[in-house]
Scaffold this active site. Structure first.
Site, short mmCIF file in Angstrom:
data_model
loop_
_atom_site.label_atom_id
_atom_site.label_comp_id
_atom_site.label_asym_id
_atom_site.label_seq_id
_atom_site.Cartn_x
_atom_site.Cartn_y
_atom_site.Cartn_z
N HIS A 71 -6.85 -3.63 -5.15
CA HIS A 71 -6.54 -2.21 -5.34
C HIS A 71 -5.85 -1.95 -6.68
O HIS A 71 -5.58 -0.79 -7.00
CB HIS A 71 -5.70 -1.69 -4.18
N HIS A 102 0.79 -1.24 0.00
CA HIS A 102 0.00 0.00 0.00
C HIS A 102 0.82 1.29 0.00
O HIS A 102 0.68 2.13 0.88
CB HIS A 102 -0.96 0.00 1.18
N HIS A 144 -4.27 -13.10 -3.98
CA HIS A 144 -4.43 -11.95 -3.09
C HIS A 144 -5.55 -12.13 -2.06
O HIS A 144 -5.36 -11.89 -0.87
CB HIS A 144 -4.69 -10.68 -3.89
#
EC number: 3.1.3.16
Length: 457
Positions: A258, A200, A309
């Site tokens: 994401h 992230h 993921h």
């Protein structure tokens, strides 16, 4: 099957292909090609048969190209050339080389075609490919090197953004390599394999831990969610993609939720791109999305450890089914893809609706069924911020790994997983089977100014 029947079957498949009935066309092409190979008599050459073999192999190559399965497209393109030389096939192979990032092979074949005496159709194709040839020359000159990556890291440490043209070159080169990967990448390693979860945008933490653990004897896997929330998402993904370019067999990347445009447009990445590249934000953002869509969905290590993921879909599935997913999308219409990117494990039986409104919550029986059906020992996933950056589920058959220390103001560390650890205390190492052992290693924040210092070959 005689030559006339082969040709009629091929024309039937061509008609289906034009109607977008791709699966049906491919089945006929493949069946006809297999039947045609049975008609080959060793030591003799039948020109009409060779023509049919070449055409059928080319048709199969085109289907796989349309599906963006470029390795298979290349294999059948080269098979077509074995049976008959064709300028059209050579052009197709040039295009595949370009998509796979095989730039030198592309350049060599392009140069050969320029010197051939070709008809107007091929001359037109070559004219269209001229722009790509210029791009290839540019990339051969601007190819990522370890030295250039070190220099770029120094610039980032000094507070400067990656130049837009350098960034777009990295994204284009990386996308070409990723497009050459299947949905599920099978890889083998006799040494340690390090698996990282969500990072992230915490670029400096990633640089810090890589400086400590990255070496020539280890494989490294990053399991999605490179962007959003952290302030250096651009640099984070550019770094990892550069490492994939430099070490394609030792560095592997998967896609996280994401890396979907409808998520990263909302949770910070899009705003970061606009802030850092105000005059080219649309182009840069689009390049990132192209690279994200090319990321593989899952990785299997040594045929025993499945890495993805999110988790598992609701429906029973075999790995072979996952290879047929169309991954070059940002939509949520494919239930298998949603499950792999979004699902979470819980200590339940069966599946339940997820609060995320995508994927499911899946239980221990779902895990056991998936592992048994596919001959696997362990599922490694990420997707959730967990205490200590590490959590075991379903009797040790599922591990969550999260690699963003002090995520969003928390005090928790990040962790990475070591498969087949070469050292460690007995109580640190979990043995799932004689072939599958692992341990988790915690790590903390960096000082925020780390420079990449990889010394491996």
């Amino acid at each position: 099957m005689d030559i006339r029947e082969m040709d009629l079957k091929r024309q039937e498949a061509n008609a289906l292909f034009k109607k977008q009935m791709i699966d049906e066309a491919l089945e006929i092409y493949k069946t006809s090609f297999l039947e045609a190979t049975k008609s080959v008599v060793p030591g003799t050459r039948n020109d009409l048969l060779e023509e049919q073999l070449s055409l059928l192999a080319y048709n199969i190559s085109v289907v796989y190209y349309k599906r963006k399965n470029f390795p298979k497209s290349l294999a059948f393109g080269l098979e077509s050339l074995k049976h008959r030389k064709s300028d059209k096939v050579l052009c197709k192979i040039c295009a595949i080389y370009l998509r796979l990032g095989m730039l030198r092979e592309y350049k060599e074949m392009y140069d050969q075609m320029v010197t051939r005496s070709s008809g107007p159709e091929v001359a037109f194709l070559l004219k269209r490919m001229k722009l790509s040839e210029v791009i290839v020359e540019k990339h051969l000159e601007k190819r990522v090197t370890l030295e250039s990556l070190h220099e770029l890291s120094k610039e980032i440490s000094g507070g400067r953004s990656i130049p837009a043209d350098t960034l777009e070159s990295i994204l284009e080169q990386g996308e070409s390599i990723l497009l050459g990967c299947e949905n599920v990448v099978h890889t083998e390693s006799s040494g340690e394999v390090l698996i990282f979860g969500d990072t992230h945008g915490q670029y400096f933490d990633v640089v810090s831990i890589l400086n400590k653990v990255f070496d020539k004897d280890r494989m490294v896997i990053f399991n999605g969610d490179y962007v959003d929330r952290g302030s250096h998402s651009v640099e984070n993904f550019a770094l990892l993609l550069s490492l994939k370019i430099l070490f394609p067999g030792r560095v592997h990347l998967t896609r996280g939720n994401h890396e979907l445009s409808d998520i990263n447009r909302v949770y910070g990445f899009y705003d970061e791109v606009k802030r850092k590249y105000p005059f080219s934000s649309d182009s840069v953002y689009r390049r990132f999305q192209d690279a994200f869509r090319a990321l593989p969905i899952s990785i299997i290590v040594n045929e025993k450890v499945f890495i993805t993921h999110g988790g598992l879909p609701e429906a029973p599935v075999k790995v072979d089914n996952l290879q047929e997913i169309y991954r070059m999308t940002d939509t949520h219409t494919d239930e298998l893809l949603k499950g792999l990117l979004w699902s979470d494990p819980e200590e339940i039986l069966g599946t339940e609706e997820s609060k995320r409104r995508a994927g499911v919550v899946f239980g221990a029986d779902v895990t056991a069924r998936f592992l048994e059906r596919n001959g696997l020992d362990l599922l490694v996933r990420s997707h959730q911020a967990v205490d200590d950056g590490y959590r075991v589920h379903h009797g040790g058959k599922v591990v969550t790994i999260f690699s963003a220390p002090e995520y969003e103001g928390s005090k928790g560390p990040g962790s990475y997983l070591v498969l087949n650890p070469s050292a460690g205390e007995a109580d640190e190492i979990v043995e799932i089977s004689p072939l599958t052992r692992y341990k988790a290693v915690k790590f903390g924040r960096s000082d925020g100014k780390e420079v990449l210092r990889l010394l491996c070959n």
